[in-house]
Design a protein around this motif. Structure first.
Motif, short mmCIF file in Angstrom:
data_model
loop_
_atom_site.label_atom_id
_atom_site.label_comp_id
_atom_site.label_asym_id
_atom_site.label_seq_id
_atom_site.Cartn_x
_atom_site.Cartn_y
_atom_site.Cartn_z
N SER A 127 6.28 -1.84 9.12
CA SER A 127 5.39 -0.75 8.71
C SER A 127 5.21 -0.67 7.20
O SER A 127 4.41 0.11 6.69
CB SER A 127 5.94 0.59 9.22
OG SER A 127 7.19 0.90 8.61
N LEU A 128 5.97 -1.49 6.47
CA LEU A 128 5.89 -1.47 5.01
C LEU A 128 4.85 -2.46 4.50
O LEU A 128 4.70 -3.55 5.05
CB LEU A 128 7.25 -1.84 4.39
CG LEU A 128 8.44 -0.95 4.71
CD1 LEU A 128 9.68 -1.46 4.01
CD2 LEU A 128 8.17 0.50 4.31
N HIS A 180 -0.01 -0.57 -11.08
CA HIS A 180 1.14 0.04 -10.43
C HIS A 180 1.29 -0.56 -9.04
O HIS A 180 0.45 -0.36 -8.16
CB HIS A 180 0.97 1.55 -10.36
CG HIS A 180 0.86 2.19 -11.70
ND1 HIS A 180 1.93 2.78 -12.33
CD2 HIS A 180 -0.19 2.28 -12.57
CE1 HIS A 180 1.53 3.23 -13.53
NE2 HIS A 180 0.26 2.93 -13.68
N LEU A 181 2.37 -1.33 -8.86
CA LEU A 181 2.67 -1.94 -7.58
C LEU A 181 3.44 -0.92 -6.73
O LEU A 181 4.39 -0.30 -7.21
CB LEU A 181 3.51 -3.19 -7.78
CG LEU A 181 3.81 -4.02 -6.52
CD1 LEU A 181 2.54 -4.69 -6.02
CD2 LEU A 181 4.87 -5.08 -6.83
N LEU A 182 3.03 -0.76 -5.48
CA LEU A 182 3.62 0.23 -4.60
C LEU A 182 4.22 -0.45 -3.36
O LEU A 182 3.74 -1.50 -2.94
CB LEU A 182 2.58 1.24 -4.12
CG LEU A 182 1.69 1.89 -5.16
CD1 LEU A 182 0.66 2.78 -4.47
CD2 LEU A 182 2.51 2.70 -6.16
N VAL A 183 5.24 0.17 -2.80
CA VAL A 183 5.63 -0.11 -1.42
C VAL A 183 5.33 1.15 -0.63
O VAL A 183 5.81 2.24 -0.97
CB VAL A 183 7.11 -0.48 -1.30
CG1 VAL A 183 7.51 -0.58 0.18
CG2 VAL A 183 7.40 -1.81 -1.98
N VAL A 184 4.51 1.00 0.40
CA VAL A 184 4.04 2.12 1.21
C VAL A 184 4.56 1.96 2.62
O VAL A 184 4.48 0.87 3.20
CB VAL A 184 2.50 2.17 1.23
CG1 VAL A 184 2.00 3.31 2.10
CG2 VAL A 184 1.95 2.31 -0.19
N GLU A 238 4.05 9.80 8.72
CA GLU A 238 2.86 10.61 8.93
C GLU A 238 2.64 11.52 7.73
O GLU A 238 3.59 12.02 7.14
CB GLU A 238 2.98 11.43 10.21
CG GLU A 238 3.08 10.59 11.48
CD GLU A 238 3.13 11.44 12.73
OE1 GLU A 238 3.04 12.68 12.60
OE2 GLU A 238 3.25 10.87 13.82
N GLY A 239 1.40 11.72 7.39
CA GLY A 239 1.10 12.60 6.28
C GLY A 239 0.29 11.92 5.21
O GLY A 239 -0.37 10.90 5.44
N GLU A 240 0.32 12.49 4.04
CA GLU A 240 -0.49 12.02 2.92
C GLU A 240 0.23 10.90 2.17
O GLU A 240 1.43 10.66 2.37
CB GLU A 240 -0.79 13.19 1.97
CG GLU A 240 -1.50 14.36 2.64
CD GLU A 240 -2.87 13.98 3.16
OE1 GLU A 240 -3.53 13.12 2.53
OE2 GLU A 240 -3.28 14.53 4.20
N ILE A 246 4.68 6.67 -0.23
CA ILE A 246 5.11 5.75 -1.28
C ILE A 246 6.62 5.83 -1.44
O ILE A 246 7.17 6.90 -1.72
CB ILE A 246 4.41 6.04 -2.62
CG1 ILE A 246 2.90 5.79 -2.48
CG2 ILE A 246 5.00 5.19 -3.74
CD1 ILE A 246 2.10 6.18 -3.71
N VAL A 247 7.30 4.70 -1.24
CA VAL A 247 8.77 4.69 -1.25
C VAL A 247 9.35 3.80 -2.35
O VAL A 247 10.55 3.78 -2.57
CB VAL A 247 9.32 4.26 0.11
CG1 VAL A 247 8.86 5.22 1.20
CG2 VAL A 247 8.90 2.82 0.46
N GLY A 248 8.50 3.07 -3.06
CA GLY A 248 8.97 2.21 -4.14
C GLY A 248 7.82 1.86 -5.06
O GLY A 248 6.65 1.92 -4.65
#
Length: 290
Positions: free
Chosen positions: A33-34, A84-88, A93-95, A100-102
């Motif tokens: 899911s990431l 900006h590199l993200l891990v999502v 559930e939600g916005e 965003i976790v990293g």
């Protein structure tokens, strides 16, 4: 992460600004899911700044300027010129603010030089390094953080897959950036810092040092007294990850009182990244690099 640059004014060059994508070509990898991708808008950058605040201030006790503390965001003027590199985590559930976790902050040389220079220059004398490699484009990595529940192998792999794909896309020749040990007393990390100085120190054309007025000696324990296994286990996971990729460490550490850290400079030429990691990340990341 020296605080002195948090209020620095930068003049943006419209020709050399960060890459902003709108969902097309900005995803660099997926595991379950990431997924790792670039921030698509100011809202996502704001959410990344919130993650940074939670890690740097609430967990690591950094002291930011009053406005940042009031807004509960770690931000500075470099955010305007960086990607900006993200891990999502798409399973949440939600916005987007909850997903965003990293995050990592990426700054390409052409953008940096058009807008006042690299962030790391406030702690390390990187100008001679850049001048010795006029044929290479450098990429600065910074503000790396992951929320506690996501500090797993696959999250780190996704961040590195994102960095690798981004570097391929933009033709980068080397990466560098500050990596932090917790606390402002280098002696507390004497074993790990000494091991880095004695075994991974930059040399020859990659030599780079801490700014003379900030320089703190890293060679604190005689080599014969160092147990390599213990030294490696005493290092932050991010630093060990850099070493596995073939990174070198700059000469001298810098104490950052504001962020409550002891910083070392990571130097990672693309050409020296070990073959197993190129195979691991490149085979997949290459699909996302064009």
């Amino acid at each position: 992460m020296a605080i002195e640059l948090l209020t620095r004014e930068l003049t943006l060059d419209p020709v050399s600004t960060p890459a902003r994508f709108n969902g097309i070509g900005d995803v660099f990898g997926r595991i379950g899911s990431l997924e790792t991708r670039l921030a698509r808008n100011d809202r996502e950058i704001d959410a990344a700044q919130s993650v940074r605040y939670r890690v740097f201030v609430e967990e690591m006790n950094a002291m930011l300027p009053a406005e940042a503390m009031h807004l509960k965001r770690d931000f500075d003027s470099y955010d305007d010129i960086c990607d900006h590199l993200l891990v999502v985590d798409n399973a949440i559930e939600g916005e987007i603010e909850e997903q965003i976790v990293g995050t990592y902050r990426l700054l390409r040389q052409e953008v940096a030089l058009a807008n006042g220079g690299f962030y790391s220059a406030c702690e390390f004398d990187i100008e001679p390094l850049l001048k010795r490699h006029p044929d290479k484009q450098f990429m600065e990595l910074g503000r790396s953080c992951v929320l506690p529940d996501y500090r797993t192998k696959r999250t780190v792999e996704l961040l590195w897959q994102g960095n690798w794909a981004y570097a391929l896309r933009h033709g980068m020749g080397a990466m560098f950036g500050c990596a932090s040990f917790p606390g402002v007393d280098p002696q507390e990390h004497a074993l790990a810092l000494s091991f880095l100085h004695q075994n991974s120190l930059v040399k020859d054309e990659w030599m780079v040092s801490a700014r003379s007025e900030l320089y703190r000696n890293m060679d604190l324990v005689p080599a014969e007294e160092i147990n390599p296994r213990q030294a490696l286990s005493a290092m932050p996971p991010l630093v060990k990850g850099y070493l596995r990729l073939g990174a070198m460490i700059g000469d001298g550490a810098v104490v950052d009182q504001a962020f409550n850290t002891t910083d070392v400079l990571i130097v990672l030429p693309i050409a020296v990244i070990s073959g197993r990691y190129i195979n691991h990340f490149g085979a997949d990341a290459g699909r996302f690099a064009s």
